[in-house]
Scaffold this motif. Structure first.
Motif, PDB file in Angstrom:
ATOM      1  N   ALA A   1       5.695 -34.119 -55.892  1.00 16.18           N
ATOM      2  CA  ALA A   1       6.228 -32.766 -55.695  1.00 16.18           C
ATOM      3  C   ALA A   1       5.137 -31.803 -55.256  1.00 16.18           C
ATOM      4  O   ALA A   1       5.343 -30.990 -54.352  1.00 16.18           O
ATOM      5  CB  ALA A   1       6.900 -32.271 -56.977  1.00 16.18           C
ATOM      6  N   SER A   2       3.981 -31.901 -55.864  1.00 21.35           N
ATOM      7  CA  SER A   2       2.859 -31.039 -55.504  1.00 21.35           C
ATOM      8  C   SER A   2       2.432 -31.269 -54.055  1.00 21.35           C
ATOM      9  O   SER A   2       2.196 -30.315 -53.301  1.00 21.35           O
ATOM     10  CB  SER A   2       1.687 -31.291 -56.455  1.00 21.35           C
TER      11      SER A   2
ATOM     12  N   ILE B   1       4.289 -32.489 -51.625  1.00 13.82           N
ATOM     13  CA  ILE B   1       5.342 -32.000 -50.732  1.00 13.82           C
ATOM     14  C   ILE B   1       5.262 -30.487 -50.593  1.00 13.82           C
ATOM     15  O   ILE B   1       5.351 -29.945 -49.485  1.00 13.82           O
ATOM     16  CB  ILE B   1       6.732 -32.443 -51.246  1.00 13.82           C
ATOM     17  N   CYS B   2       5.080 -29.789 -51.690  1.00 18.11           N
ATOM     18  CA  CYS B   2       5.023 -28.325 -51.663  1.00 18.11           C
ATOM     19  C   CYS B   2       3.795 -27.801 -50.918  1.00 18.11           C
ATOM     20  O   CYS B   2       3.793 -26.663 -50.447  1.00 18.11           O
ATOM     21  CB  CYS B   2       5.044 -27.770 -53.081  1.00 18.11           C
TER      22      CYS B   2
ATOM     23  N   HIS C   1       7.151 -21.260 -44.380  1.00 17.45           N
ATOM     24  CA  HIS C   1       8.185 -21.582 -45.362  1.00 17.45           C
ATOM     25  C   HIS C   1       7.605 -22.551 -46.381  1.00 17.45           C
ATOM     26  O   HIS C   1       6.714 -23.333 -46.074  1.00 17.45           O
ATOM     27  CB  HIS C   1       9.405 -22.222 -44.690  1.00 17.45           C
ATOM     28  N   VAL C   2       8.135 -22.482 -47.582  1.00 12.43           N
ATOM     29  CA  VAL C   2       7.700 -23.382 -48.649  1.00 12.43           C
ATOM     30  C   VAL C   2       8.780 -24.439 -48.853  1.00 12.43           C
ATOM     31  O   VAL C   2       9.962 -24.127 -48.948  1.00 12.43           O
ATOM     32  CB  VAL C   2       7.458 -22.607 -49.961  1.00 12.43           C
ATOM     33  N   VAL C   3       8.364 -25.679 -48.915  1.00 11.57           N
ATOM     34  CA  VAL C   3       9.270 -26.782 -49.188  1.00 11.57           C
ATOM     35  C   VAL C   3       9.176 -27.106 -50.673  1.00 11.57           C
ATOM     36  O   VAL C   3       8.098 -27.063 -51.255  1.00 11.57           O
ATOM     37  CB  VAL C   3       8.882 -28.028 -48.346  1.00 11.57           C
ATOM     38  N   SER C   4      10.302 -27.395 -51.280  1.00 10.44           N
ATOM     39  CA  SER C   4      10.287 -27.756 -52.696  1.00 10.44           C
ATOM     40  C   SER C   4      10.802 -29.176 -52.865  1.00 10.44           C
ATOM     41  O   SER C   4      11.362 -29.766 -51.949  1.00 10.44           O
ATOM     42  CB  SER C   4      11.140 -26.781 -53.513  1.00 10.44           C
ATOM     43  N   ALA C   5      10.612 -29.716 -54.060  1.00  6.73           N
ATOM     44  CA  ALA C   5      11.060 -31.076 -54.357  1.00  6.73           C
ATOM     45  C   ALA C   5      11.701 -31.103 -55.738  1.00  6.73           C
ATOM     46  O   ALA C   5      11.097 -30.672 -56.714  1.00  6.73           O
ATOM     47  CB  ALA C   5       9.883 -32.041 -54.300  1.00  6.73           C
ATOM     48  N   SER C   6      12.923 -31.579 -55.795  1.00  5.26           N
ATOM     49  CA  SER C   6      13.611 -31.793 -57.068  1.00  5.26           C
ATOM     50  C   SER C   6      13.662 -33.293 -57.291  1.00  5.26           C
ATOM     51  O   SER C   6      14.067 -34.050 -56.406  1.00  5.26           O
ATOM     52  CB  SER C   6      15.023 -31.212 -57.012  1.00  5.26           C
TER      53      SER C   6
ATOM     54  N   ARG D   1      14.264 -24.819 -58.333  1.00  4.10           N
ATOM     55  CA  ARG D   1      13.504 -25.629 -57.384  1.00  4.10           C
ATOM     56  C   ARG D   1      12.257 -26.213 -58.016  1.00  4.10           C
ATOM     57  O   ARG D   1      11.741 -25.699 -59.001  1.00  4.10           O
ATOM     58  CB  ARG D   1      13.095 -24.770 -56.188  1.00  4.10           C
ATOM     59  N   SER D   2      11.812 -27.281 -57.403  1.00  8.04           N
ATOM     60  CA  SER D   2      10.557 -27.949 -57.814  1.00  8.04           C
ATOM     61  C   SER D   2      10.587 -28.318 -59.300  1.00  8.04           C
ATOM     62  O   SER D   2       9.668 -28.000 -60.051  1.00  8.04           O
ATOM     63  CB  SER D   2       9.357 -27.075 -57.499  1.00  8.04           C
TER      64      SER D   2
END
Length: 80
Positions: free
Chosen positions: A22-23, A25-26, A37-42, A73-74
């Motif tokens: 996740a880190s 990816i973000c 833009h910021v991408v998040s990961a669930s 998110r995240s």
């Protein structure tokens, strides 16, 4: 969506791997229409228990992933 299988890994280790993914990816820089833009990961995590088949594990992981998405998110949620 994608699945990562971690052989010989307990839930605590799997959560650490999920946090690292996740880190990473973000941290990917994304530009859309010239704006950052910021991408998040669930992430949903499950442990394959004795007698559990792959389909059941994937359904459980998917449910945990949706629980993570629904709580913000995240996030990382450990399922059953």
């Amino acid at each position: 969506e994608f699945a990562v299988l971690l052989r010989g890994c307990d839930l605590a280790d799997a959560k650490r791997v999920g946090e690292a993914i996740a880190s990473d990816i973000c941290a990917i820089p994304i530009q859309l229409a010239g704006r950052p833009h910021v991408v998040s990961a669930s992430i949903g995590i499950v442990s394959l228990s004795p007698g559990m088949d792959a389909d059941t594990a994937l359904v459980s992981a998917d449910a945990a992933c949706y629980a993570a998405k629904n709580t913000g998110r995240s996030r990382i949620v450990v399922g059953e």
